[in-house]
Every structure is written in structure tokens, then in C-alpha cells.
Design an enzyme around this catalytic site. Structure first.
Site, short mmCIF file in Angstrom:
data_model
loop_
_atom_site.label_atom_id
_atom_site.label_comp_id
_atom_site.label_asym_id
_atom_site.label_seq_id
_atom_site.Cartn_x
_atom_site.Cartn_y
_atom_site.Cartn_z
N HIS A 207 0.83 -1.20 0.00
CA HIS A 207 0.00 0.00 0.00
C HIS A 207 0.87 1.26 0.00
O HIS A 207 0.68 2.17 -0.81
CB HIS A 207 -0.90 0.03 1.25
N HIS A 247 -0.26 -3.78 9.57
CA HIS A 247 1.17 -3.96 9.32
C HIS A 247 1.93 -3.52 10.56
O HIS A 247 1.46 -2.68 11.33
CB HIS A 247 1.63 -3.11 8.13
N ASP A 251 7.22 -2.71 8.51
CA ASP A 251 6.67 -2.96 7.18
C ASP A 251 6.37 -1.66 6.45
O ASP A 251 6.63 -1.52 5.25
CB ASP A 251 5.37 -3.76 7.29
#
Length: 297
Positions: A207, A247, A251
Site C-alpha cells: 500500500h 502492518h 513494514d
């Protein structure tokens, strides 16, 4: 008696000859030396690099001169960022030997989770809010994909698309190679991307990386306001993923770095193919194919 113009010309010739022979007058020497920065030799008169005077750096300094108070102050003044990183190196060298490790039976320690604890509790108590935030995040992911596809299909600028393909492939390889446990407080939603509340917990955050790639491409073509909008939405996405435990902090941080790295790698790839990744609309091999099609048709 010769005319004044001839006398002046003779004077200039004489001055030039005198300067060439090393006998220039004081005025000529001042004019010749004007604008030139002269570094005085050290007191011992040793030349730079002279073995008798010790090894010297540019400007006649010895290497140990940088360790003097004046030298350290000069470094801090001219190079504050590397000096800050040097302090960080010393700090974390000490941290490595003193920080306690997390026990095997304990959950991972994530400072981002602690920072968003209140937001996590609020979202957990309101499932509708969790679904709304997930839906908005999915819309932002669709915006990233739409922009990258527009860049490659409509504007014929493939760099962002190539970077995205590299990024997701590497993300899959790394995510399958080392699988971190899903946080116990994970708040899933059927509105999240991928749709249907399927597993998307892989190292690193695609993302975030996708948004970074799109933002860099926008700046490359001068769409700075749109890039600022994407950066702002990416920051909100960053916080939302932490609050929903989608996450770990690492990350998300590596996702930012991955977007930067894979955009650079895509640029190197295009350069190797003699493609201008900025303005040219097509690569050289595509142009040759188009030319050959026109010739045969």
C-alpha cells in the site's frame, strides 16, 4: 618622437615580456594575483605530500588537524547531517549491547502499536468505522493503480509501472521467505484491499510503496500538488494501518524505502534500454517495431 599610441603599445609589450621572464612589476603582480585564493604553506615549509613534513590533505592540513577543536567545529558547521548520523551510530552501538530482547513467548514489540493504542481501541469499538476507513483506503489504492496505468497506457511513460511490477514481485518473495505472525489485535474488514478480508499481511507494505512510486512519478512530470495530495493520503494510510494492526511499523517504513528504491531501479532499467523515462513516449525497441510495421504496411 613616436606617437603616444605607439609608445603605449611598446610599454605593453615590454610589460608582457617582463612578466614572462618572472620580472613583473608590483602592479602587474597585483593584477595577476587578484581573484586567486592562495593557501599559505605551513610554518615548516614542507610541501604537500612531502614525506619529511608528513602526509597532508588539501590546503596543507595534516589528517590529525580534523580532530582538533577547530577542525571538529568546521565539520559540524559544513556537514551537519553526516555528523548527526555519526552520533546515531554511536548511540545505537550502545543500544545494541544494552536493549533487552523480546522473549520467544511474548508478542512482538512495536512502538507504532503503542502510539496508536487509543485509536485502535476506538476503531475496535466501532466496526462501522473500521469498514469505512478500510473502504477509503481501498479507494486510495485504486487511485494509485489508476494513475500508474494512466501513465503507462495513455502517456506511454512506463517507469512507474515497471517499478510497481518489481516492487510487488520482491514483496511477495520476501513475504513468503520470512513470515511474521499476524498481530493478535488485527482488525480485518471485508472492505479492505484485497477485497473480502483475505490475507494481505506480507513484508513490506505494498500500500505504502505503491503510493510512493506514484508520488515520485507525479513530481517527475511536474504534478507537484497532486503529489502532495498523495503523500498526505499515504501518511493517513500509514496511521490507519498501524491503528488496525494491518502492518508492523517496520513494514510501513520499509515500504517507503521500497518505493524509492524500485523507482530508481526502473530508471536504471530504462536507461539501459536507451529510454528517456521522463519525456520520451516509447522505448527504442517499440519505436523500431512501429517503424518496421509502417514500412511493411
Amino acid at each position: 618622437m613616436p606617437p603616444p599610441s605607439l609608445t603605449a603599445a611598446n610599454d605593453r609589450v615590454a610589460a608582457a615580456a617582463s612578466a614572462a621572464n618572472g620580472h613583473a612589476g608590483p602592479d602587474a603582480r597585483r593584477r595577476a594575483g587578484k581573484g586567486k585564493k592562495v593557501h599559505p604553506l605551513p610554518a615548516d615549509g614542507a610541501a604537500m605530500g612531502d614525506g619529511a613534513g608528513g602526509e597532508r590533505l588539501a590546503g596543507g592540513r595534516r589528517p590529525m588537524d580534523w580532530l582538533s577543536p577547530a577542525g571538529v567545529a568546521g565539520i559540524l558547521r559544513r556537514h551537519p547531517l553526516p555528523a548527526l548520523f555519526a552520533c546515531g551510530l554511536l548511540l545505537f552501538m550502545g543500544v545494541e549491547y544494552t536493549i533487552p530482547m523480546v522473549p520467544a513467548a511474548a508478542p512482538p514489540l512495536d512502538l507504532g502499536f503503542h502510539a496508536t493504542a487509543a485509536m485502535h481501541a476506538g476503531i475496535a469499538a466501532r466496526p462501522w468505522l473500521n469498514s469505512l476507513l478500510a473502504a477509503l483506503n481501498t479507494v486510495f489504492v485504486a487511485m494509485q493503480a489508476a494513475y500508474i496505468l494512466w501513465a503507462v497506457l495513455a502517456e506511454q511513460r512506463p517507469r512507474a509501472a515497471i517499478a510497481t511490477l518489481m516492487m510487488f514481485t520482491c514483496r511477495g518473495l520476501l513475504g513468503c521467505s520470512t513470515q511474521l505472525p499476524l498481530p493478535a489485535e488485527f482488525l480485518g474488514s471485508g472492505m479492505d484491499f484485497p477485497m473480502g478480508n483475505v490475507s494481505f499481511f506480507l513484508f513490506y507494505s505494498g500500500h505504502v510503496a505503491g503510493a510512493v512510486i506514484a508520488s515520485i512519478d507525479m513530481r517527475r512530470v511536474g504534478r507537484r500538488r497532486l503529489a502532495v495530495l498523495y503523500d498526505t493520503l499515504n501518511l493517513l494510510q500509514f496511521v490507519r494501518l498501524l491503528a488496525c494492526r494491518g502492518h508492523y511499523t517496520i513494514d510501513l517504513a520499509v515500504g517507503v524505502g521500497a518505493g524509492l528504491v524500485f523507482d530508481m531501479l526502473a530508471g536504471w532499467y530504462l536507461d539501459s534500454k536507451n529510454i528517456d523515462s521522463g519525456d520520451n513516449r516509447c522505448c527504442s525497441s517499440c519505436q523500431k517495431a512501429l517503424v518496421s510495421q509502417k514500412l511493411t504496411s
